[in-house]
Structures are given as structure tokens and as C-alpha cells.
Design a protein around this motif. Sequence first.
Motif, mmCIF file in Angstrom:
data_model
loop_
_atom_site.group_PDB
_atom_site.id
_atom_site.type_symbol
_atom_site.label_atom_id
_atom_site.label_comp_id
_atom_site.label_asym_id
_atom_site.label_seq_id
_atom_site.Cartn_x
_atom_site.Cartn_y
_atom_site.Cartn_z
ATOM 1 N N UNK A 6 -6.090 6.314 -7.158
ATOM 2 C CA UNK A 6 -4.896 5.781 -6.521
ATOM 3 C C UNK A 6 -5.062 4.286 -6.224
ATOM 4 N N UNK A 7 -3.954 3.555 -6.328
ATOM 5 C CA UNK A 7 -3.962 2.115 -6.081
ATOM 6 C C UNK A 7 -3.180 1.804 -4.814
ATOM 7 N N UNK A 8 -3.664 0.836 -4.048
ATOM 8 C CA UNK A 8 -3.019 0.432 -2.802
ATOM 9 C C UNK A 8 -2.326 -0.904 -2.987
ATOM 10 N N UNK A 9 -1.057 -0.934 -2.606
ATOM 11 C CA UNK A 9 -0.274 -2.171 -2.653
ATOM 12 C C UNK A 9 -0.125 -2.701 -1.245
ATOM 13 N N UNK A 10 -0.362 -4.010 -1.085
ATOM 14 C CA UNK A 10 -0.262 -4.657 0.213
ATOM 15 C C UNK A 10 0.952 -5.580 0.257
ATOM 16 N N UNK A 11 1.450 -5.923 1.440
ATOM 17 C CA UNK A 11 2.611 -6.835 1.535
ATOM 18 C C UNK A 11 2.333 -8.164 0.853
ATOM 19 N N UNK A 12 3.361 -8.706 0.229
ATOM 20 C CA UNK A 12 3.244 -9.998 -0.419
ATOM 21 C C UNK A 12 2.784 -9.932 -1.853
ATOM 22 N N UNK A 13 2.268 -8.773 -2.296
ATOM 23 C CA UNK A 13 1.812 -8.662 -3.675
ATOM 24 C C UNK A 13 3.001 -8.678 -4.629
ATOM 25 N N UNK A 14 3.926 -7.793 -4.391
ATOM 26 C CA UNK A 14 5.158 -7.740 -5.170
ATOM 27 C C UNK A 14 6.170 -6.956 -4.348
ATOM 28 N N UNK A 51 7.614 -10.535 2.019
ATOM 29 C CA UNK A 51 6.224 -10.968 2.037
ATOM 30 C C UNK A 51 5.427 -10.343 3.171
ATOM 31 N N UNK A 52 6.057 -10.101 4.310
ATOM 32 C CA UNK A 52 5.330 -9.627 5.488
ATOM 33 C C UNK A 52 5.184 -8.118 5.525
ATOM 34 N N UNK A 53 6.092 -7.416 4.871
ATOM 35 C CA UNK A 53 6.070 -5.958 4.888
ATOM 36 C C UNK A 53 6.481 -5.430 3.526
ATOM 37 N N UNK A 54 6.111 -4.186 3.257
ATOM 38 C CA UNK A 54 6.669 -3.463 2.126
ATOM 39 C C UNK A 54 7.876 -2.692 2.655
ATOM 40 N N UNK A 55 9.024 -2.924 2.062
ATOM 41 C CA UNK A 55 10.267 -2.332 2.556
ATOM 42 C C UNK A 55 10.682 -1.160 1.677
ATOM 43 N N UNK A 95 15.918 0.140 5.905
ATOM 44 C CA UNK A 95 14.653 -0.132 5.222
ATOM 45 C C UNK A 95 13.522 0.097 6.220
ATOM 46 N N UNK A 96 12.577 0.924 5.855
ATOM 47 C CA UNK A 96 11.399 1.136 6.684
ATOM 48 C C UNK A 96 10.312 0.170 6.237
ATOM 49 N N UNK A 97 9.729 -0.562 7.186
ATOM 50 C CA UNK A 97 8.671 -1.529 6.880
ATOM 51 C C UNK A 97 7.310 -0.855 7.023
ATOM 52 N N UNK A 98 6.506 -0.920 5.985
ATOM 53 C CA UNK A 98 5.163 -0.347 6.029
ATOM 54 C C UNK A 98 4.153 -1.417 5.644
ATOM 55 N N UNK A 99 2.908 -1.215 6.044
ATOM 56 C CA UNK A 99 1.860 -2.204 5.799
ATOM 57 C C UNK A 99 1.163 -2.013 4.464
ATOM 58 N N UNK A 100 1.325 -0.858 3.852
ATOM 59 C CA UNK A 100 0.704 -0.596 2.561
ATOM 60 C C UNK A 100 1.399 0.579 1.904
ATOM 61 N N UNK A 101 1.264 0.648 0.595
ATOM 62 C CA UNK A 101 1.818 1.774 -0.161
ATOM 63 C C UNK A 101 0.787 2.206 -1.192
ATOM 64 N N UNK A 102 0.725 3.502 -1.444
ATOM 65 C CA UNK A 102 -0.252 4.055 -2.379
ATOM 66 C C UNK A 102 0.465 4.631 -3.595
ATOM 67 N N UNK A 103 -0.077 4.347 -4.782
ATOM 68 C CA UNK A 103 0.538 4.796 -6.025
ATOM 69 C C UNK A 103 -0.490 5.562 -6.862
ATOM 70 N N UNK A 104 -0.046 6.639 -7.462
ATOM 71 C CA UNK A 104 -0.905 7.384 -8.380
ATOM 72 C C UNK A 104 -0.881 6.713 -9.750
ATOM 73 N N UNK A 105 -1.991 6.690 -10.471
ATOM 74 C CA UNK A 105 -2.046 6.039 -11.789
ATOM 75 C C UNK A 105 -1.407 6.905 -12.872
#
Length: 287
Positions: free
Chosen positions: A114-122, A126-130, A234-244
Amino acid sequence: MSTRFRVSIAADVMPQIEAWRDRYVSSVGIAKYRRAAGWAVDEVAKHAVVGIRQQFDKHLRRNTPWTQSAIKYQRSSAGGLNAIEQGKADGLFSAVYVMPKQSTYLKFLFGLQDNTRLPGDVGLAQRHILIPWWQNITLTQGVTPTRYGGVPTGFLARLAREAQGTKAPKRSGTQNRWGVYFGEITLHGQRRLAYVARPPRVATSESMYVPGREGGMRRIGRRMRDIDHPRVLFLAVDRATYRPILEKPWQEACEAAAARIPQIMAEQLADNLAHAARKAAGRRMAA
């Protein structure tokens, strides 16, 4: 074959091509073998692209034309073809790769874990994942996803302006429309940040009174009530996890394309032999 931009999966096709060297050299010559080898690796790359795009259709909920166009291939080089004649097969290759812009989000769908996405990556902020809650967005804002499931251009910027109190005058009235604010909410017992729609208020039949100047109570109007409850947009989260989820389909598409090499080499050899036979027949007739 390999991909660029953080996606790297290789399929070694040269042993399959090398297996045809002697047959080509003994019947039509090394130059024909050189050409057939280059054609084979290019055809493998081209069919890998087609196969990968088909896999995207199966595994991605929002497979847009822009995502489809992310997969490209690079043809074999002249240097690699020359290396074939020199017996250096490892110099010949074609490449299947992901375009840079699309790779910023597709990269999370590759890998062995699994990969972790952080705010500001895409993403949208920039401050949160929405994370959009489309049922609430459509109900309160009248906005639906784009045809490919995305957030319409400018929509989030408009919400941000409203939440900051800088909305345009024509949108300033909140009596008959949902307002917007960004702040903390309690969700499943946890404090979370979110864009929230505040419901309009309507008058009830119940009157409101305040103490009068000369005693007694003075009616000042009717009580107001919310027509609904606040709804998360929109819910703001600090990270999101994705399956490959694309790792295995990508590999399978490349392997399926590579499996065509015997057919490609056989067809090319047959064409070369047929061409040589036609030339020989023409010379005999001329003589």
C-alpha cells in the motif's frame, strides 16, 4: 520494456528474439534479422500500451481520456538495432512509460504494498487531502461530478471564498441557500476538519417575544428553524492510503504483449522469404 517516472516494470524479451537469429541469418541474412528484431520489440511495446489501457478500464473507476493518454511507448533506437548486428542484444529495447503529469497520481497505484499519499503531493489542496461527499455536495450546492468523476473546475475555490466570507455579492444571501464554512466537526467520535454546508433557515408559526420597555412582552417576529442539519461537503484528512491495484494488471499486459514475439518473428521471416522468392522468380523471367 520499462516505464518512467517512478513506475518501473521490466519484461525481458530478447531471449525470445535471439532464438530466431540462426534461422534468419541462414535464410535471409543478418540485416533482415536486425529489422525483424526492431519491429518485434516495437510491436510488443505498442500492444503493451493497448493492453494496459484495457486494464485501466477494468480497474479504475474514473478512467478519463487524460488518464488513458498517460501510457506511451518509445520505439527502439538505431543504436540498439546496430547492436543486434554486433551480437549485443542487450542494447535493443523499447519502453512503455507513464507521462509525467499523470504519474503524479498514478504512482500511488503501483508497487508491492500500500502507498501513502500526503497533503500537497497531488490533489485539490496543499494543506489537506480533501475527500468529496457527493451526495451532500449535490443536495446543498447543486453540483455534480464531472463526467469522469472529478470536481468541477473552480468549485472548491468558490467554497473557499464563501468560507472566508469573500463570496461575490450575488451569492451573499444565505436566507434561502446553504452557506459554507470550514471548521471542526465530530465524526464517529473524532474531531475532524471539513468544509460543511450550513442549512437555510425558515420561519415557524411560533412567535418570538422580548421584554417591553413598559413591562409585558413585545412580539418581535417568528422563531426560525434550520430546514435540515449541517452536511459535510469535503472531509479533510492528513493522509490517504491506496492499494497498488495497477501493478499486476500492468505486468500481465506486458507479458501478454511479449508472448506475441514468436508469432511476430515467424510472420516477418515468412514475409522475407516470400519477398526473396518473388525477386528470384522475377530474375528468372527477365533472363
